[in-house]
Design an enzyme around this catalytic site. Structure first.
Site, short mmCIF file in Angstrom:
data_model
loop_
_atom_site.label_atom_id
_atom_site.label_comp_id
_atom_site.label_asym_id
_atom_site.label_seq_id
_atom_site.Cartn_x
_atom_site.Cartn_y
_atom_site.Cartn_z
N GLU A 155 9.43 38.30 25.78
CA GLU A 155 9.92 37.55 26.60
C GLU A 155 10.86 36.43 26.03
O GLU A 155 12.06 36.32 26.31
CB GLU A 155 9.05 36.98 27.62
CG GLU A 155 8.42 37.73 28.60
CD GLU A 155 9.81 38.53 29.51
OE1 GLU A 155 10.71 37.90 29.89
OE2 GLU A 155 9.66 39.64 29.49
N SER A 241 10.89 46.85 6.02
CA SER A 241 11.41 47.57 7.10
C SER A 241 11.53 49.04 6.80
O SER A 241 11.63 49.77 7.72
CB SER A 241 12.91 47.08 7.45
OG SER A 241 12.65 45.64 7.61
N HIS A 370 11.10 50.58 21.50
CA HIS A 370 11.18 50.73 19.98
C HIS A 370 10.90 49.34 19.46
O HIS A 370 10.13 49.00 18.74
CB HIS A 370 12.20 51.44 19.32
CG HIS A 370 12.14 50.99 17.70
ND1 HIS A 370 11.08 51.68 16.95
CD2 HIS A 370 13.19 50.75 16.95
CE1 HIS A 370 11.43 51.42 15.64
NE2 HIS A 370 12.72 50.78 15.72
N SER A 371 12.00 48.43 19.83
CA SER A 371 12.06 46.97 19.57
C SER A 371 12.92 46.39 20.63
O SER A 371 13.36 47.05 21.50
CB SER A 371 12.66 46.95 18.30
OG SER A 371 14.01 47.24 18.25
#
Lengths: 478, 407
Positions: A155, A241, A370-371
């Protein structure tokens, strides 16, 4: 693909048809493992009726071919005769065959180990390894903490307070339960969806918030994206990453532990998507060849961004690949915390005690996107997501179990949720107000000491900032 | 000119007739006899002075004393008239490696065929027998993965040395080197350090084909977080190897396929060189020639000719490819005001290109003429011997360039 687990009962019946089909082609391939401590449940296919006892001299060579020599169904030929027909190669005796047949691309699907069903009932009346009340309650509390942390951070990103986030919704059991089964000395080499391990080990919500905000108290000094946590205190390698690049690191860490003869193993996580990377293949191979004590835990959550697992590989998931490298593997229900706990605990014992790698495929579902840069409703149906969020939630299942044991109550639940939410909001507020790292930290840690060129570049930058303060961010101290 | 460079021992200052003096046997032990015509690369740098020189008379002096030197098998200094011991460059690398492995039990080696086979250029020969095959580890063929493995081991406290069988294969390890090795110390906020050494032979060899003739320093030079050095003599090979192992940063050590059998006499005492320092090979007045690795020998060969023609070139082996030793280079530029860069990299994007930019940026006022950079053409290295020769800068071209530069 995502709901294959519920079809497991149908697998057996469809298998029977396939096996009959295969037998009629007189396949002479059999796979079996003679290793008595092996956990895999793969056994001989139904072509076994054509064979006598497996040749004793092949006992120790693991997976191999057994010759189906003659049409006769009588018992096997004497051992000596068979020896003469074998090829001394590859560390054992490979028997010859005159049947031109290929190994099938399909065999029986690997069974999935589970302890609790969706309603938290034990699936077996047998005694299964128990966790203590303290451990079970901590596991549940940490799963709730993880879930709420994910919700709040997600959020926050949507409100523009942090720049990026990736949730582990639906996969809480995997990370928490495996962390519970490990020791603090075990080196964790994560992908990026494993903050659960850090929660278990003691990373506070404030620590997480600091990293997501990249402020000066962050371990990483604000240099990585949110979710890319790292902590040498908790033996958790900093997340990079790049997909699957951490798998060889885990092998290296295990190698290091082996050199030091430590009573610990390396544990690395990756996803179904990551299993396609070359590094994954080579790391499994290396680990097996080097007898490295690594646990490879694959979170097969069915999706690699928008690529479903059916388009990621044609094999039966990841667990079946272990055998190809000579690695013991197991498939577990990733939403069953107890199953994950048991499997990881036993895997750890094997890895350290026998100095070998173990592959664990934890089957689950990526409930979240996923993100924050992804909207998964664009490539998968919303009701599928909701099904897994509600019906298969690892938290609900585990809660039912601990409640039934009398270790937890509804009130405890409400209290915990409120507490965590409050703590999260406070952590965010504090992290937001904390200063960013100073300018000098842009140039430190590239090397052990900043070399001349970096010192020059820092000087140039400072001059620029001095001349044009209005063009530079105001919350970065100089 | 090709005679000088058999790749089996270079005596650049000696007349070309007996150029192939050093032993042809790649695995010779130290101090093996090679007849009275033995000559050495005396080129050395003790940091300040250079005792090596190309002028004829000085060379002759040294020759005379060397002719008296023992050619016995004994490698100790006690019986010979000169201190130190003689060895080949790959042996020097091994010596450095062995000393560091003795000194620090965390140092380990990994790569293809480094263990019982001893390495494809024999740099790790005998080490597996001495330290065990866990510490000198043979890996399967997956460069990205064993480089990644070294990174993981380094993050957990070891000091690994990764050997690429040929530098070109480390292109497969680029992801690990760039995204992880160079970065993780930074992105982890200094929590994890990566003291790895990545080494291997590179450069253009003798008809090794295009894929085995890569110059990786071009590709790696941009990666933040790593250091790059190139060795060129047994003396600096051992010193740089030791320095690289002791460094807390990831270091890429570039060796050259054709230099492994260079012979030199190096000190018996322990020494470690500075990773960021350049080496003054030959002080001079007229022009600064910057070079590294194999090209150093072409430059010294050309320097011989230039001296005969009356020029006085200053030759610097830059050794440190990242970062450049702009202090030494700058001092030289301020003295000579003319710069020639001789490199093996390709014209576009090589070390020479970066060095040209760096010198122009920092020392433009001291230059009397634009910097000249001699490099290989932007072509894959051809297999045919003659074509290969012409893709590498030759001494004659260096002589011409200096003549043009100095007028």
């Amino acid at each position: 693909m995502a709901i294959w687990v519920t079809q497991s009962r149908n697998v057996a019946s469809s298998l029977k048809i396939k096996i009959g089909f295969l037998a009629s082609f007189r396949r002479s391939y059999i796979s079996s493992s003679f290793n008595s401590s092996c956990l895999t449940t793969r056994t001989t296919t139904s072509t076994a009726e054509n064979f006598g006892n497996p040749c004793p001299f092949l006992r120790n060579s693991g997976i191999h071919f057994i010759l189906r020599r003659f049409e006769s169904l009588s018992s096997a030929k004497p051992v000596e005769e068979v020896k003469n027909q074998a090829l001394h190669f590859l560390g054992g005796n490979t028997a010859f065959t005159s049947e031109l047949t290929f190994i099938s691309e399909f065999t029986e699907k690997v069974h999935c180990y589970r302890v609790l069903d969706e309603n938290g009932h034990p699936t077996t009346s047998n005694k299964f390894p128990q966790v203590t009340e303290d451990m079970a309650v901590k596991m549940y509390r940490d799963m709730v903490t993880l879930q709420i942390m994910d919700t709040v951070f997600y959020e926050a990103q949507r409100q523009g307070r942090i720049s990026f986030y990736a949730t582990s919704t639906g996969e809480e059991a995997i990370t928490i339960a495996s962390a519970a089964a490990l020791a603090i000395d075990d080196v964790i080499v994560p992908q990026y969806r494993e903050p659960g391990v850090l929660i278990w080990r003691g990373f506070t919500l404030q620590d997480f918030a600091n990293q997501c905000y990249g402020n000066k108290v962050d371990n990483g000094k604000g240099r990585q994206m949110p979710v890319h946590y790292g902590s040498n205190k908790y033996n958790y390698f900093t997340v990079a990453s790049t997909i699957a690049s951490q798998l060889p690191h885990a092998v290296g860490a295990a190698y290091s532990l082996r050199m030091d003869k430590k009573n610990a193993c390396a544990v690395t996580f990756f996803g179904d998507g990551g299993s396609s990377e070359g590094d994954c293949h080579a790391s499994l191979n290396f680990a097996a060849v080097l007898d490295a004590p690594v646990l490879f835990i694959c979170r097969n959550n069915g999706w690699a961004i928008s690529t479903p697992a059916s388009e990621q590989f044609r094999s039966d998931g990841i667990a079946v690949k272990g055998q190809a490298y000579g690695i013991r593997s197991i498939r577990v229900d990733g939403n069953d915390a107890l199953a994950v706990y048991n499997a990881v605990r036993m895997a750890r014992e094997m890895a350290i005690g026998e100095q070998r790698p173990i592959l664990i495929e934890a089957v689950t579902y990526r409930v979240g996107h996923h993100s924050t840069s992804d909207d998964s409703t664009r490539y998968r149906p919303v009701d599928e997501i909701e099904h897994w969020r509600k019906m298969q939630s690892p938290l609900i299942r585990f809660r039912k179990w601990i409640q039934r044991n009398g270790w937890w109550s509804e009130q405890d639940d409400t209290e915990l949720q409120n507490k965590v939410k409050e703590e999260m909001l406070r952590a965010i507020q504090v992290a937001e107000k904390t200063e960013k790292p100073p300018l000098a930290e842009l140039f430190t840690d590239v090397y052990d000491h900043p070399p001349k060129n970096l010192q020059e570049q820092e000087t140039l930058l400072r001059e620029y900032v001095k001349k044009h303060p209005q063009d530079c961010p105001s919350d970065v101290p100089l | 000119m090709a005679v000088v460079f058999q790749g089996i021992g270079a005596a650049t200052a000696i007349s070309s007739t007996n150029a192939s003096v050093s032993t042809r046997m790649p695995f010779s032990s130290r101090g093996s006899p090679s007849g009275g015509k033995a000559s050495f690369l005396i080129v050395r740098s003790d940091g300040r002075l250079s005792s090596g020189s190309n002028s004829r008379c000085r060379r002759a002096d040294q020759l005379i004393t060397n002719a008296v030197a023992t050619k016995a098998e004994s490698s100790t200094a006690s019986t010979s008239s000169k201190p130190g011991h003689e060895l080949l460059l790959f042996e020097a690398l091994r010596e450095g490696l062995e000393e560091e492995m003795d000194r620090d039990p965390r140092v380990c080696v990994m790569g293809e065929d480094v263990g019982h086979y001893g390495g494809s250029y024999k740099v790790t020969k005998g080490l597996a027998e001495k330290y065990g095959d866990l510490r000198v580890l043979d890996t399967p063929i997956a460069e990205n993965s064993f480089t990644g493995m070294a990174i993981g081991a380094a993050m957990t406290g070891l000091r690994p040395i990764v050997e690429g069988m040929n530098m070109g294969f480390l292109l497969l390890a680029f992801n690990q080197i760039s995204n992880n090795c160079g970065m993780l110390h930074y992105t982890s906020g200094g929590q994890f350090k990566i003291p790895v050494v990545i080494r291997g032979p590179g450069g253009v060899g003798r008809q090794l084909g295009a894929e085995h003739s890569q110059r990786l320093e071009s590709y790696f030079q941009s990666i933040p977080g790593i250091q790059m050095v190139a060795c060129s003599t047994p003396y600096n090979a051992k010193g740089l190897m030791k320095a690289a192992i002791r460094s807390e940063n990831p270091v890429v050590l570039f060796e050259h396929v054709l230099l492994y059998n260079l012979k030199e006499r190096i000190p018996d005492e322990e020494y470690v060189l500075n990773l960021e320092e350049a080496e003054m090979v030959r002080p001079g007045e007229h022009v600064t020639i910057l070079t590294y690795s194999r090209m150093r020998y072409h430059v010294m060969q050309a320097a011989k000719t230039l001296v005969n023609k009356g020029y006085d070139p200053e030759v610097i082996d830059i050794r440190s490819l990242k970062p450049f030793d702009l202090y030494t280079i700058g001092n030289s530029v301020k003295k000579t005001h003319r710069v020639l860069i001789v490199e093996e990299c390709m014209r576009t994007g090589g070390i020479g290109a970066s060095l040209t930019a760096a010198i122009n940026e920092n020392f433009l006022d001291y230059l009397d003429a634009p910097i000249v950079c001699l490099s290989s053409q932007d072509v894959p290295t051809p297999y045919a011997g003659t074509l290969e020769e012409w893709t590498v800068v030759q001494p004659a071209q260096i002589v011409t360039a200096v003549e043009q530069l100095c007028g």
